[in-house]
Design a protein around this motif. Structure first.
Motif, short mmCIF file in Angstrom:
data_model
loop_
_atom_site.label_atom_id
_atom_site.label_comp_id
_atom_site.label_asym_id
_atom_site.label_seq_id
_atom_site.Cartn_x
_atom_site.Cartn_y
_atom_site.Cartn_z
N ASP A 34 40.23 50.51 49.51
CA ASP A 34 40.97 51.61 50.14
C ASP A 34 40.47 51.80 51.56
N GLY A 35 41.39 52.17 52.45
CA GLY A 35 41.02 52.46 53.82
C GLY A 35 41.80 51.63 54.81
N GLN A 36 41.22 51.42 55.97
CA GLN A 36 41.95 50.68 56.99
C GLN A 36 41.00 49.95 57.94
N LYS A 37 41.57 48.99 58.63
CA LYS A 37 40.92 48.31 59.74
C LYS A 37 41.67 48.65 61.02
N ALA A 38 40.98 48.60 62.15
CA ALA A 38 41.53 49.10 63.41
C ALA A 38 42.60 48.18 63.98
N ALA A 39 43.21 48.64 65.05
CA ALA A 39 44.33 47.92 65.67
C ALA A 39 43.90 46.63 66.37
N TRP A 40 42.59 46.36 66.43
CA TRP A 40 42.12 45.20 67.18
C TRP A 40 41.91 43.97 66.30
N VAL A 41 42.40 43.99 65.07
CA VAL A 41 42.24 42.82 64.21
C VAL A 41 43.15 41.71 64.70
N SER A 42 42.55 40.62 65.16
CA SER A 42 43.33 39.48 65.65
C SER A 42 44.09 38.82 64.50
N LEU B 267 25.87 57.69 61.74
CA LEU B 267 27.14 57.00 61.85
C LEU B 267 28.16 57.62 60.91
N ARG B 268 29.42 57.58 61.28
CA ARG B 268 30.48 58.13 60.45
C ARG B 268 30.68 57.28 59.20
N ARG B 269 31.34 57.90 58.22
CA ARG B 269 31.63 57.18 56.98
C ARG B 269 32.47 55.93 57.29
N PRO B 270 32.28 54.88 56.50
CA PRO B 270 33.12 53.69 56.69
C PRO B 270 34.60 54.04 56.52
N ALA C 172 38.82 40.60 59.68
CA ALA C 172 39.03 42.05 59.65
C ALA C 172 37.69 42.76 59.57
N ILE C 173 37.13 43.10 60.71
CA ILE C 173 35.84 43.79 60.74
C ILE C 173 35.93 45.13 61.46
N THR C 174 36.62 45.21 62.59
CA THR C 174 36.62 46.42 63.40
C THR C 174 37.38 47.56 62.71
N GLU C 175 36.85 48.78 62.85
CA GLU C 175 37.44 49.96 62.22
C GLU C 175 37.68 51.04 63.27
N PRO C 176 38.57 52.02 62.98
CA PRO C 176 38.84 53.07 63.98
C PRO C 176 37.58 53.81 64.44
N ASP C 177 36.65 54.05 63.51
CA ASP C 177 35.43 54.79 63.87
C ASP C 177 34.22 53.88 64.08
N HIS C 178 34.42 52.57 63.96
CA HIS C 178 33.28 51.65 64.04
C HIS C 178 33.70 50.39 64.80
N GLY C 179 33.58 50.46 66.13
CA GLY C 179 33.83 49.30 66.96
C GLY C 179 32.51 48.57 67.19
N SER C 180 31.80 48.99 68.23
CA SER C 180 30.48 48.40 68.50
C SER C 180 29.50 48.67 67.36
#
Length: 406
Positions: A169-177, A152-155, A130-138
Motif C-alpha cells: 500500500d502507498g505510492q512512489k513519487a512522480a520521478w519514477v523513470s 524522518l517521516r513515515r514511509p 521505483a525508489i523515490t517517494e513524495p516525502d523521501h527524495g534524498s
C-alpha cells in the motif's frame, strides 16, 4: 570526435558493437528524442507515440545494458557496457535512461537465480526502478544499516507480510523513470513483517496486477522523452518469494544500486557532453563572423579545447570505475571485498553530469542567439544535462554520501 580513435586495444567485437549502437543512436534515438521533446507528457506515452517504436527496435537489436552478460568475461562486459551506454547518451540521454531503467527488474531477477522470477521478469519486459517517494527524495539515499534516522517521516509505501504474500500500500513519487509505462517494478519499499515497519527491502512487482494505478505523466523542463510519473499501490498482493533483497541485505543492496546507477549515469552523460561538443565544433566551422569561420578565432578554439579536455577526463574516470566495479563484483567471482566502490561511482556520476552541463552551456554560447532557438538542438541538450545534476540523487547529497567512505 570518435573515442575509438584512442581505444588502441579495442577488439573487433567492441568496434562492431560501437558502430551498431552508434547507428541506432543516430537513426533512431536522436530523431525520436527531438520529436518527443516537443510533445506533451501525455503524448509521449500515447499508443501511437514513437516511444514504443524506440523500445521495440532496441529489443530487436539484442543489445543489453544491465543484463547482457552472456558468455562475456567481467572485463569484456564492463568495456562493452561503457561503450554502449555512452553511445545511447550521445543519441538521447532521456531515452537512454528509459532503456536502462527498463532492465532493472530483469537484472534483479537474474541475481536472485529464482527460475520463476527470471521467467516472469525477462529483459524484454519494460521495467522501472521505483525508489523515490513524495516525502523521501534524498532521504531515500541516506538510510543506514539500522534504518532511517530519527525525525524522518513515515514511509509512503509499505509492504505488509500476510502469509506467503506481501500486501503493498502507498505510492512512489512522480520521478519514477518509466513509471507511467512500465509493466514491472523493482520496488524499494518499507517492510512490515507483522510487528510494524522494521526495515526496507526490494520486491519485484507485476504492475499489471489489481490495485496498481498511475498518476499523470510528469511535465518537465528536460529529458522530456523519458516518461516519469507516480505509481500507486492499493492492497497489491505480491508473492513473498518476490522479495529479492530482504531487510538484512537492504543497505548493501542500496549501495550496489547506487554503484550501478551512478556508473551508468556517468557513461550516459559523457555521451551527452560529446554530442554537445561535436555540434558546437561543426557549427564553429560553418558559422562565419568577422570574415571567417568562428573556429578560426582563438577564443572559440580555447572554448572547444576545454570542452574536449573535460569530456576525455570524465570518460577516463567512468571507464575506470565501471571496470573496477564489474570486475570486483562477487557475482563475477571476485572475493577481494572491495565491491561496491560507491564513492568512485558517485565521483563518476557527479563529474560526468557536471561536465555535460558545462559543455552544453559553452556549446550554446558558441551557437550564440541561434542556440536559444528550437530550430537548433543544442538548447535541448542543455535542458537534458541540467536535469542530470538532480536525478538519481542530487549531486550534493551524493557527494556527502561518498565522503562518508573516506
Amino acid at each position: 570526435m570518435n573515442p575509438a580513435h584512442i581505444d588502441y586495444d579495442a577488439t573487433a567485437e567492441e568496434d562492431e558493437v560501437r558502430s551498431l549502437v552508434h547507428r541506432f543512436a543516430l537513426e533512431v534515438l536522436r530523431p525520436a528524442g527531438q520529436v518527443l521533446d516537443r510533445r506533451s507528457a501525455a503524448e509521449v506515452i500515447a499508443r501511437d507515440s514513437i516511444l514504443w517504436d524506440v523500445h521495440r527496435r532496441w529489443d530487436a537489436l539484442g543489445v543489453r545494458v544491465l543484463t547482457g552478460a552472456g558468455e562475456l568475461s567481467p572485463v569484456q562486459l564492463a568495456r562493452l557496457n561503457a561503450i554502449v551506454t555512452e553511445e545511447l547518451g550521445w543519441g538521447d540521454a532521456g531515452l537512454a535512461i528509459s532503456l536502462g531503467a527498463a532492465e532493472f527488474p530483469s537484472m534483479l531477477a537474474a541475481i536472485s537465480q529464482n527460475p520463476r522470477l527470471v521467467a516472469e521478469f525477462p529483459s524484454s519486459r519494460l521495467g522501472c526502478w521505483a525508489i523515490t517517494e513524495p516525502d523521501h527524495g534524498s532521504d531515500a539515499l541516506d538510510l543506514g544499516a539500522d534504518g532511517p534516522p530519527p525525525g524522518l517521516r513515515r514511509p509512503n509505501c509499505v509492504a505488509r507480510r500476510e502469509g506467503d504474500h506481501y500486501v503493498v500500500d502507498g505510492q512512489k513519487a512522480a520521478w519514477v523513470s518509466n513509471g507511467p509505462v512500465a509493466t514491472a517494478a523493482a520496488l524499494y519499499t518499507a517492510i512490515d513483517d507483522g510487528d510494524g515497519v522494521g526495515g526496507f527491502g526490494v520486491l519485484l512487482v507485476d504492475l499489471t496486477a489489481p490495485g496498481v494505478s498511475r498518476g499523470s505523466p510528469l511535465e518537465k523542463m528536460g529529458q522530456r522523452a523519458l516518461p516519469q510519473g507516480e505509481i500507486f499501490f492499493d492492497g497489491v498482493r505480491v508473492p513473498a518469494e518476490n522479495l529479492v533483497i530482504p531487510k538484512e541485505a537492504y543497505f548493501p543492496g542500496l549501495e550496489i544500486t547506487l554503484c550501478t546507477a551512478n556508473g551508468y549515469m556517468g557513461a550516459t552523460f559523457v555521451g551527452l557532453a560529446r554530442a554537445a561538443f561535436e555540434m558546437a565544433l561543426a557549427y564553429a566551422k560553418e558559422r562565419v563572423q568577422g570574415g571567417r569561420p568562428i573556429f578560426e578565432h582563438q577564443h572559440i578554439k580555447l572554448k572547444l579545447f576545454e570542452m574536449f579536455r573535460k569530456i576525455e577526463a570524465a570518460r577516463s574516470l567512468n571507464r575506470r570505475v565501471l571496470l573496477f566495479n564489474t570486475v570486483s563484483n562477487p557475482l563475477a567471482g571476485a572475493s577481494n571485498g572491495a565491491f561496491p566502490a560507491v564513492q568512485y561511482a558517485i565521483a563518476s556520476k557527479v563529474t560526468s553530469t557536471q561536465t555535460a552541463f558545462e559543455v552544453a552551456t559553452e556549446a550554446l554560447q558558441i551557437f550564440g542567439g541561434n542556440g536559444l532557438s528550437h530550430e537548433y538542438p543544442i538548447e535541448k541538450l542543455l535542458r537534458d544535462a541540467r536535469a542530470s545534476l538532480i536525478e538519481d540523487g542530487c549531486n550534493e547529497v551524493l557527494a556527502l554520501h561518498a565522503a562518508e567512505k573516506f
